[in-house]
Scaffold this motif. Structure first.
Motif, PDB file in Angstrom:
ATOM      1  N   ALA A 106       1.025  -1.008  -0.174  1.00  0.00           N
ATOM      2  CA  ALA A 106       0.320   0.061   0.068  1.00  0.00           C
ATOM      3  C   ALA A 106       0.789   1.637   0.100  1.00  0.00           C
ATOM      4  O   ALA A 106       0.165   2.559  -0.541  1.00  0.00           O
ATOM      5  N   VAL A 107       2.225   1.285   1.116  1.00  0.00           N
ATOM      6  CA  VAL A 107       2.446   2.121   1.056  1.00  0.00           C
ATOM      7  C   VAL A 107       3.565   2.565  -0.406  1.00  0.00           C
ATOM      8  O   VAL A 107       3.610   3.649  -1.006  1.00  0.00           O
ATOM      9  N   VAL A 125       1.072   4.400  -3.413  1.00  0.00           N
ATOM     10  CA  VAL A 125       0.735   5.654  -3.070  1.00  0.00           C
ATOM     11  C   VAL A 125       1.503   6.723  -4.327  1.00  0.00           C
ATOM     12  O   VAL A 125       1.134   7.259  -5.013  1.00  0.00           O
ATOM     13  N   PRO A 126       2.427   6.876  -4.776  1.00  0.00           N
ATOM     14  CA  PRO A 126       3.180   7.403  -5.600  1.00  0.00           C
ATOM     15  C   PRO A 126       2.928   7.287  -6.826  1.00  0.00           C
ATOM     16  O   PRO A 126       2.515   8.068  -7.399  1.00  0.00           O
ATOM     17  N   LEU A 185       0.006   5.544  -7.777  1.00  0.00           N
ATOM     18  CA  LEU A 185      -1.435   6.059  -7.534  1.00  0.00           C
ATOM     19  C   LEU A 185      -1.629   8.227  -8.626  1.00  0.00           C
ATOM     20  O   LEU A 185      -2.408   8.448  -8.588  1.00  0.00           O
ATOM     21  N   ALA A 186      -0.457   8.703  -6.871  1.00  0.00           N
ATOM     22  CA  ALA A 186      -0.399  10.033  -7.681  1.00  0.00           C
ATOM     23  C   ALA A 186      -0.134  10.003  -8.838  1.00  0.00           C
ATOM     24  O   ALA A 186      -0.846  11.344  -9.328  1.00  0.00           O
ATOM     25  N   ASN A 194      10.336  10.187  -3.201  1.00  0.00           N
ATOM     26  CA  ASN A 194       9.569   9.803  -4.017  1.00  0.00           C
ATOM     27  C   ASN A 194      10.063   9.064  -5.151  1.00  0.00           C
ATOM     28  O   ASN A 194      11.222  10.012  -6.074  1.00  0.00           O
ATOM     29  N   SER A 212       2.035  12.667  -2.705  1.00  0.00           N
ATOM     30  CA  SER A 212       2.238  11.531  -2.469  1.00  0.00           C
ATOM     31  C   SER A 212       2.847  12.021  -1.175  1.00  0.00           C
ATOM     32  O   SER A 212       3.052  10.343  -0.754  1.00  0.00           O
ATOM     33  N   CYS A 236      -0.597  11.577   1.436  1.00  0.00           N
ATOM     34  CA  CYS A 236      -0.876  10.638   1.259  1.00  0.00           C
ATOM     35  C   CYS A 236       0.482   9.429   2.769  1.00  0.00           C
ATOM     36  O   CYS A 236      -0.044   8.624   3.131  1.00  0.00           O
ATOM     37  N   ALA A 237       1.720   9.690   1.504  1.00  0.00           N
ATOM     38  CA  ALA A 237       2.550   8.647   2.304  1.00  0.00           C
ATOM     39  C   ALA A 237       2.601   8.972   3.682  1.00  0.00           C
ATOM     40  O   ALA A 237       2.551   7.924   4.294  1.00  0.00           O
ATOM     41  N   LEU A 287      -0.978   7.623   5.398  1.00  0.00           N
ATOM     42  CA  LEU A 287      -0.703   6.158   5.836  1.00  0.00           C
ATOM     43  C   LEU A 287      -0.088   5.786   7.064  1.00  0.00           C
ATOM     44  O   LEU A 287       0.102   4.891   7.740  1.00  0.00           O
ATOM     45  N   TYR A 338       8.046   1.215   5.108  1.00  0.00           N
ATOM     46  CA  TYR A 338       8.537   2.906   4.770  1.00  0.00           C
ATOM     47  C   TYR A 338       9.570   1.905   3.677  1.00  0.00           C
ATOM     48  O   TYR A 338       9.766   2.102   2.525  1.00  0.00           O
TER      49      TYR A 338
END
Lengths: 763, 122
Positions: A331-332, A335-336, A338-339, A413, A425, A428-429, A432, A449
């Motif tokens: 999931a982590v 994030v970038p 998806l952004a 990122n 991103s 969001c990160a 999360l 991470y």
């Protein structure tokens, strides 16, 4: 969150990452055309051609770079051949003379077309130049090739020197011109390069272009470093720091870091003492922050991380945390990507996330940013904890810390260019990871991470067709998962005692004192009888709730030589630690004397004598001693200055107080005590209930400073009906709690309830 | 909940009268202890404690009486307690103070008891 949900979190997260990566991984154009060995020989030839300088025996290091501004321009412009003079993607090859401080930097396009050359180090070691104009024109020809004639000397220069040359060439668009410059610094060849110059509104934001990221990361590290040094020098961080642990951990990180850099070919950086110093301080400070955080209510979230730093890797807690982190990593990592789907301008950060695919050992090179940030990211993320107390008062510092943390996420990122994509991103990160911190603790956050970085590297290597290095990294993750699964299932479960021992080292003096009080509380609670002894035809229930960690109340059961069961409820004057010490003494004397004293009067006098000698009258003890004969249901009792006892008659349902005359223990010498204290007797009928209690019950106060009082106690006991002793006890406690409401408890509350079996069975 | 408590001292016919006001518990007991200490170290061993305005007494407060009673009695004095409200009186009674201290209705009575015992002694 239960461990059973982890497979689902992992499945959804990893699937999301795979999809988002597939859709949004954007390797730059020509990426696969980069041939590093060929470019390297090309660079050697270029240096020789331009300056007669031989760098073939120098060490070399290469890194891809991306000119995002030019990339953007090329997407919407570019119609003529000259527009393609420079490519957005290029490689910087740095040659270093192992014997001196000199270095040469050569910038080449993937196809080997030169973009620039620059000498670094002391100018006297640079190549000499005789005829400036000829050399400058030659350099321009080498750089611009067939387009050299399109370049015209620039007019209106700020500095008019005969060793500096500048030309410009127009492109198809008025928003971009190429500028060529040659610097023959007082007869020494210094630099020659071509660069894009954007005109007017076409000028993209410079900050996030290429070097902007390095600057951002450098700034983050600088702030963190200053932060650490300040905290350390102020003495405060030094005090809370576990030096041995910090530097052991720092050393391990550094070894990995140096190994990773050597693998990536960056020998100079691997030996950078400054970097090592910063890194070691970083780990030390992280540990320091942990020590502080661990002293408060954050300890459960820090426990696994501290265990990990202390090499307790085979414990269940560490295993569970790492597994949890691995599950969340997908999931982590997603994030970038998806952004990046939202912001089409986002492009791959080639220097960090692309470079490993060009390295000699891609798998190892992929781990370099991981290790680098392994040191800095917890430092930056948790440095605010070091200053928690200050931060409460200084909002500005909180904002600063948050900005630094976001900056770190933005810099970490996989995409660069486009401040919006980076920020979205990063936010969001951060959100999360914060959620993971609160749900699962710090070690899970760091694992998630770091693993996210490895996942990105694996995906990047796979997309570049590098299956072997990718599978090496996957094997590494699989080994980590297997080891943590083993630790989670088979590892040692931490006993509360171990936990205390580990956490104890992390406490401030004040917290240590609190911990000791908590130990004292447990010791004292253990002194109370665990379960009521069996008494034929009777049931017993008891509770003792100290107002503070430790208290002066006591209840105990003791067999008397004639077979009767003795029950004692006692209350030491005063509160806290002094009272607790006398409570222990009272219990000891009672335990020592009761097997030898046949009657209660004798026992009470014995207790009085000892407490009078020990307490110097200032501290005294009130007590009720009762002796129950199970066979005859007769009860004898002594009331040594204590609250009367309460007897509820089952037949009538009414209750009454029994108050034999008596004097507190330890207040006066033997003769007066003996005269003033009487033993009384009564008989319990089946179902009758006897309540022994301390003044914490009757003197419990509500917000209006009213006391609970004997009447309320009597009435609740009368209302108890056919309740068993445990029920009566619960009723009394509930009633007292309802009466006092939110008011803090001021005194220890002790209650013992004895009940004769309702059916009259005596056995 | 910081309870208020105060002690005010006065002299009547060579007898120290300490008037207690408020809540006497573990937090406020030191103030009372200090007040008695002052009287005893000044050689005033005949002390009347006026409890008319004493609203509450805890075991720590009771302990203060116990600390000094033998010392003042050995010096030929006494501590007498007077004007106790029923709630406090009950605490005294439970603990058995009645067999240790003379507890009377008001200050004049307490002072008179000192005069009486001196007359008896003399």
């Amino acid at each position: 969150m239960t461990p059973a949900r982890l497979p689902w979190i992992a499945a959804i997260g990893y699937l999301a990452f795979a999809l988002a990566f597939k859709l949004n991984w954007r390797a730059p154009q020509d990426w696969n055309r980069i041939d590093l060995p060929a470019l390297s020989s090309r660079a050697v030839r270029l240096v020789e051609d331009m300056t007669n300088f031989d760098v073939s025996n120098w060490t070399r290091q290469s890194a891809p770079r991306m000119d995002h501004a030019l990339d953007q321009w090329r997407r919407s412009n570019g119609r003529e051949p000259i527009d393609g003079l420079l490519t957005p993607l290029y490689v910087v090859i740095t040659f270093r003379d192992p014997l001196s401080t000199s270095a040469v930097e050569v910038m080449l396009a993937p196809d080997g077309h030169p973009r620039g050359i620059r000498f670094m180090g002391p100018p006297r070691q640079h190549p000499e130049v005789k005829d400036f104009d000829v050399e400058a024109e030659a350099a321009l020809t080498r750089l611009a090739g067939s387009f050299a004639t399109r370049f015209e000397p620039e007019t209106g220069r700020a500095e008019d020197r005969d060793d500096r040359f500048r030309w410009t060439a127009k492109t198809s668009s008025p928003s971009l011109v190429w500028r060529a410059s040659v610097n023959l610094d007082r007869g020494r060849f210094h630099a020659a390069h071509i660069e894009p110059v954007f005109q007017g509104a076409a000028q993209p934001g410079r900050f996030l272009q290429g070097g902007g990221y390095d600057a951002m990361q450098g700034l983050v590290m600088l702030i963190a470093g200053v932060w650490c040094v300040f905290a350390y020098l102020s003495g405060w961080a030094r005090r809370i720091m576990d030096h041995r642990l910090a530097f052991t951990a720092g050393g391990v990180f550094l070894l990995f870091d140096a190994a990773g850099r050597l693998a990536a070919g960056d020998r100079a950086a691997a030996l950078s003492w400054l970097g090592m110093l910063v890194a070691a301080t970083g780990v030390a400070m992280t540990t320091g922050a942990g020590r502080l955080a661990a002293s408060g209510h954050e300890w459960p979230r820090w426990q696994s991380f501290v265990l990990f730093l202390r090499f307790h890797w085979k414990t269940n807690g560490v295993g569970v945390s790492v597994l949890t982190g691995l599950a969340w990593a997908g999931a982590v990592a997603a994030v970038p990507f998806l952004a990046a789907g939202i912001f089409p301008d986002a492009a791959l950060n080639v220097a960090t996330y692309g470079a490993p695919t060009l390295a000699r050992w891609p798998a190892v090179a992929s781990l370099v940013p991981l290790i680098e940030r392994g040191v800095y990211s917890p430092l930056v993320l948790f440095a605010p904890l070091i200053f928690r107390r200050w931060l409460v008062a200084r909002t500005a510092l909180i904002v600063l810390a948050a900005a630094v943390a976001l900056g770190l996420f933005a810099a970490a990122n996989p995409f660069s260019a486009g401040v919006e994509a980076s920020l979205v991103s990063a936010v969001c990160a951060a959100a999360l990871l914060t959620a993971i911190y609160y749900l699962h603790g710090l070690l899970a956050v760091l694992t998630a991470y770091k693993t996210a970085t490895v996942l990105t590297a694996i995906a990047g290597l796979l997309s570049a067709g590098l299956f072997l290095p990718a599978s090496l990294l996957m094997a590494l993750l699989a080994a980590l998962a297997a080891a943590s699964l083993w630790a989670a299932r088979r590892g040692r479960h931490l006993e509360p005692q171990d936990d205390r021992n580990i956490s104890y080292a992390y406490l401030s003096p004040r917290e240590k004192l609190k911990a000791e009080f908590s130990l004292a509380h447990q010791a004292q609670q253990r002194m109370l009888p665990g379960a009521a002894p069996p008494l034929e035809g009777f049931t017993l229930a008891a509770a003792c709730q100290p107002a503070r960690d430790v208290g002066g109340d006591l209840y105990d059961y003791f067999p008397l030589p004639d077979g009767r069961l003795g029950i004692c409820v006692a209350d030491v004057s005063g509160k806290g630690m002094p009272a607790a010490l006398y409570m222990t003494l009272t219990k000891g004397v009672l335990a020592a004397a009761s097997p030898e004293c046949g009657d209660l009067a004798q026992l009470a006098q014995h207790l009085n004598r000892h407490l009078y000698a020990a307490g110097k009258r200032k501290i005294f003890v009130t007590a009720v001693l009762a002796a129950v004969d199970a066979a005859t249901r007769s009860v004898e009792f002594v009331r040594a200055g204590h609250n009367p006892i309460l007897l509820r008659c089952a037949a009538s349902g009414s209750a009454r107080y029994l108050a034999a005359k008596g004097l507190g223990l330890g207040m006066t010498g033997g003769p007066l005590f003996a005269r003033a204290t009487a033993v009384e007797r009564f008989t319990l009928d089946p179902g009758d209930t006897l309540v022994l209690y301390s003044d914490g019950v009757t003197e419990a106060m509500n917000a209006r400073l009213e006391q609970y009082g004997e009447d309320r106690l009597k009435s609740v006991v009368e209302r108890s009906g056919s309740a068993a002793p445990a029920g009566v006890l619960a009723l009394i406690r509930e009633d007292v709690a309802a009466f006092t409401g939110a008011e803090p408890v001021h005194d220890d509350i002790t209650i013992v309830v004895l009940q004769a079996a309702p059916n009259g069975a005596k056995g | 909940m910081p309870n208020s408590f105060s002690v005010s001292g006065s002299r009547q016919e060579g007898i120290s009268v300490l008037a207690l006001d408020g809540f006497l518990d573990a937090h406020t007991a030191p103030a009372f202890e200090e007040a008695i200490e002052k009287e005893v170290s000044a050689g005033h061993n005949r002390i009347v404690v006026d409890c008319a305005r004493l609203a509450y007494i805890s075991s720590a407060g009771l302990g203060v009486f116990m600390t000094f009673i033998e010392e003042v009695r050995e010096a030929g004095g006494d501590i007498k307690i007077c004007a106790v409200i029923p709630k406090v009186g009950q605490v005294f009674e439970i603990l058995g103070f009645n067999s240790l201290f003379e507890i009377v209705g008001d200050i004049p009575q307490a002072v008179a008891r000192f005069a009486h015992s001196r007359a008896e002694g003399g």
